[in-house]
Write a protein that holds these residues in place. Structure first.
Motif, PDB file in Angstrom:
ATOM      1  N   LYS A 513       0.833  -1.194   0.000  1.00  0.00           N
ATOM      2  CA  LYS A 513       0.000   0.000   0.000  1.00  0.00           C
ATOM      3  C   LYS A 513       0.870   1.248   0.000  1.00  0.00           C
ATOM      4  CE  LYS A 513      -4.247  -1.642   2.221  1.00  0.00           C
ATOM      5  NZ  LYS A 513      -5.163  -1.499   3.399  1.00  0.00           N
ATOM      6  N   GLY A 514       0.516   2.183  -0.867  1.00  0.00           N
ATOM      7  CA  GLY A 514       1.207   3.458  -0.887  1.00  0.00           C
ATOM      8  C   GLY A 514       0.695   4.368   0.203  1.00  0.00           C
ATOM      9  N   ALA A 515       1.261   5.594   0.249  1.00  0.00           N
ATOM     10  CA  ALA A 515       0.859   6.547   1.287  1.00  0.00           C
ATOM     11  C   ALA A 515      -0.615   6.906   1.167  1.00  0.00           C
ATOM     12  CB  ALA A 515       1.716   7.809   1.185  1.00  0.00           C
ATOM     13  N   ASP A 516      -1.156   6.813  -0.060  1.00  0.00           N
ATOM     14  CA  ASP A 516      -2.561   7.138  -0.270  1.00  0.00           C
ATOM     15  C   ASP A 516      -3.478   5.931  -0.092  1.00  0.00           C
ATOM     16  OD1 ASP A 516      -1.753   5.694  -2.437  1.00  0.00           O
ATOM     17  OD2 ASP A 516      -2.309   7.190  -3.949  1.00  0.00           O
ATOM     18  N   GLY A 517      -2.874   4.782   0.294  1.00  0.00           N
ATOM     19  CA  GLY A 517      -3.666   3.588   0.511  1.00  0.00           C
ATOM     20  C   GLY A 517      -3.921   2.768  -0.735  1.00  0.00           C
ATOM     21  N   LYS A 518      -3.444   3.250  -1.889  1.00  0.00           N
ATOM     22  CA  LYS A 518      -3.649   2.531  -3.140  1.00  0.00           C
ATOM     23  C   LYS A 518      -2.604   1.440  -3.319  1.00  0.00           C
ATOM     24  CE  LYS A 518      -5.889   6.409  -5.509  1.00  0.00           C
ATOM     25  NZ  LYS A 518      -5.856   7.306  -6.693  1.00  0.00           N
ATOM     26  N   ASP A 542      -5.395  -8.939  -3.623  1.00  0.00           N
ATOM     27  CA  ASP A 542      -6.692  -8.589  -4.182  1.00  0.00           C
ATOM     28  C   ASP A 542      -7.509  -9.878  -4.333  1.00  0.00           C
ATOM     29  OD1 ASP A 542      -5.634  -9.829  -6.399  1.00  0.00           O
ATOM     30  OD2 ASP A 542      -5.376  -7.993  -7.577  1.00  0.00           O
ATOM     31  N   ASP A 543      -8.462  -9.872  -5.217  1.00  0.00           N
ATOM     32  CA  ASP A 543      -9.335 -11.037  -5.323  1.00  0.00           C
ATOM     33  C   ASP A 543      -8.797 -12.102  -6.273  1.00  0.00           C
ATOM     34  OD1 ASP A 543     -11.117  -9.940  -3.539  1.00  0.00           O
ATOM     35  OD2 ASP A 543     -12.286  -8.926  -5.109  1.00  0.00           O
TER      36      ASP A 543
END
Length: 596
Positions: A513-518, A542-543
């Motif tokens: 996860k990046g700083a933006d949560g992405k 992910d799925d």
């Protein structure tokens, strides 16, 4: 008080000798390998620094004169009351001006953090400050610690002192012909150039400031990784400041005195010393500056009669005989000193320095060497060569300094201390010059390469699995080594690759996860720790189910590939219910009659 103290020293020779002998004997009794002679004086044959340890033969002060006053025989006592300002028991002598004392203690604290193995006591700085300048002339400093007027030693013109021609164009000492020791700790300009420190945080390195000078003195005394709690190393450090056994004895006497107790006194009220090692001789002396009233005695004119000239030879005042008109030899003015070795140097040559390359943080295995030569190529010994690290780099010599001064040996060669690579990679330039001369020098080029690893392995063997949409329970940790040793501070990248043959980042499967949560599937800027360990951030899934690859690569090319599995949690099928046998139907009995 200083004048009275000076007269006491001159007249009370017996008392002073007893005091000196007692303190020297005490110091000697604590020093393995250091003995005393029949007068109680210390002998230091075992403590004399090696040529490498005294890389700058002139020391911090250029071996300038120093104050020889000794402390009272009485041990220090608590500070006197307001009603009594006497010095009967050495109370006043034990006092150190407040700002000066603060500077010594701050320098000790800084060295305790930067060089804890040196074990520098602030009392040593106080002892040197007393001997060099009488604690900044009794604490005549402003609120920032800068002396109210310059403190300058005599010009080092070879007239009873060392010969050190100007090295700073008079920037520090106001003398563009010869160097002079400057400030409360009496640094010569060429030493201050590399030893100077900013001790009061004003952004300047000023030898006239007691905070700057005290911190610089501390670093100077600790520059060879000496342990000053070891008497032998302590002796070496003091001798490197001023290479004189008498100087060592005097500093040690004050050190022992201050160790027994001292106290703070107001700035400007400290006692001024009276006696100097040169008996007040030497031209250009400013001890203290003429602008400052001084109670020190004026130099006395010599009362010794001049030696008569030998029969048949001219006296020292007679003109030298002129050479024959056809000799072609220029006449030498009377009294002209012979040229020094430095005067004969025409240029420097590289004395066979090999390629200079080292990894960041490592010590260079090769050392620079320069050869001083005359115009005809003859080697010149006993010449001071200064090696200076130039430019914006954190590479230094092993002592942590950017400048090192080394005296040429019998072959005219000076070998610089080893360089230690900093963290900034790229080219480094070191310039070798002759101290006191403007002649052709030598520029050496060194290269600092990035830290690398040649092996990278995972520290654990447990399978890394996760359910779709979840997070991996175990973190990924790897260990990097180089030539079998832990590879610290090595840069690394981590990429969730598309496949074993395709290093491109995957667009599905596990991710960081990046700083933006992405989702992020390629990380850079990773660095191994001091033990060579690299612990990656938390991994998520992910799925998408399947087996995925995480590839970690370090500077130097070490690579490790880690397998990650994302699979749905196994669900257990319900066990079939046990079948219940049906109850048998009642059988018809022909003999039975109809029901009632």
């Amino acid at each position: 008080m200083a004048a009275q103290f000076g007269r006491r020293l001159c007249k009370g020779v017996t008392t002073t000798a007893v005091a000196a002998a007692a303190v020297a004997a005490l110091a000697a009794s604590q020093a393995p390998g250091v003995t005393t002679d029949d007068q109680g004086r210390r002998t230091t044959s075992d403590a004399t620094p090696s040529p490498e340890e005294t890389a700058d033969a002139a020391g911090a002060t250029g071996n300038s004169p120093y104050y020889t006053d000794l402390p009272p025989l009485n041990s220090p006592r608590p500070a006197p009351s307001a009603s009594t300002g006497t010095d009967v028991s050495g109370v006043t002598e034990a006092g150190i001006p407040a700002t000066v004392l603060d500077a010594y203690k701050k320098a000790e604290a800084a060295l305790r953090e930067k060089r804890p193995g040196c074990n520098l006591p602030w009392q040593l700085l106080a002892a040197i400050g007393k001997v060099e300048s009488g604690q900044a002339r009794g604490g005549r400093v402003d609120a920032d610690g800068t002396t109210l007027s310059p403190i300058l030693g005599p010009q080092l013109d070879g007239n009873g002192f060392a010969l050190i021609k100007d090295t700073d164009n008079g920037a520090y000492d106001g003398n563009s012909s010869y160097d002079q020791a400057v400030g409360p700790m009496q640094f010569i300009p060429s030493t201050w150039e590399w030893a100077g420190r900013d001790g009061n945080g004003d952004g300047r390195e000023d030898p006239n400031n007691i905070y700057d000078a005290a911190l610089a003195a501390g670093h100077y005394l600790c520059r060879f990784d000496w342990d000053l709690s070891d008497q032998r190393d302590l002796d070496k450090a003091i001798l490197s400041y001023n290479n004189s056994t008498e100087y060592l004895n005097t500093v040690m006497t004050w050190l022992e005195y201050y160790r027994r107790g001292t106290h703070e006194i107001p700035d400007g009220t400290g006692t001024l010393p009276a006696d100097r090692s040169d008996s007040g001789s030497g031209s250009g002396t400013v001890w203290p500056s003429p602008a400052t009233p001084s109670t020190s005695p004026s130099p006395k004119p010599s009362t010794k009669p001049a030696k008569p000239a030998k029969p048949g030879k001219p006296s020292g005042s007679a003109p030298s005989p002129k050479p024959p008109a056809d000799s072609g030899s220029p006449s030498t003015p009377p009294g002209t000193p012979p040229p020094t070795p430095t005067d004969t140097v025409d240029h420097l040559e590289d004395a066979g320095t090999a390629t200079l390359t080292a990894m960041a943080g490592d010590t260079f295995t090769e050392r620079m060497s320069a050869r001083a030569e005359t115009e005809t190529g003859k080697a010149v010994a006993k010449v001071r060569i200064r090696f200076t690290v130039l430019g914006d780099t954190d590479t230094t010599f092993t002592g942590g300094e950017r400048v090192a001064t080394v005296v040429t040996n019998g072959s005219g060669v000076a070998v610089a201390p080893a360089l230690r690579a900093g963290e900034k990679t790229g080219p480094v330039v070191v310039q070798a010059t002759v101290v006191g001369r403007t002649v052709k020098g030598v520029a050496y080029r060194a290269t600092v390469t990035e830290r690398v690893a040649d092996t990278l392995v995972r520290t654990g063997g447990k399978a890394l699995t996760c359910t779709p949409g979840g997070e991996f329970a175990d973190a990924v940790e790897l260990r990097a080594t180089y030539e079998g040793a832990a590879a610290d501070k090595v840069a690394a990248t981590a990429t969730l690759v598309t496949s074993a043959d395709d290093p491109a980042a995957n667009d599905k499967g596990p991710y960081f996860k990046g700083a933006d949560g992405k989702a992020v599937r390629a990380l850079s800027g990773l660095t191994t720790d001091a033990d060579g360990l690299l612990r990656l951030p938390q991994l998520y899934a992910d799925d998408t189910t399947g087996t995925f690859l995480l590839r970690v690569t370090t500077a130097g090319g070490a690579t490790a590939t880690v397998e990650l599995t994302v699979a749905a949690a196994e669900t257990e099928s319900p066990a079939p219910a046990p079948s219940t046998p049906a109850s048998p139907a009642p059988s018809a009995d022909p003999a039975a009659g109809p029901a009632a």
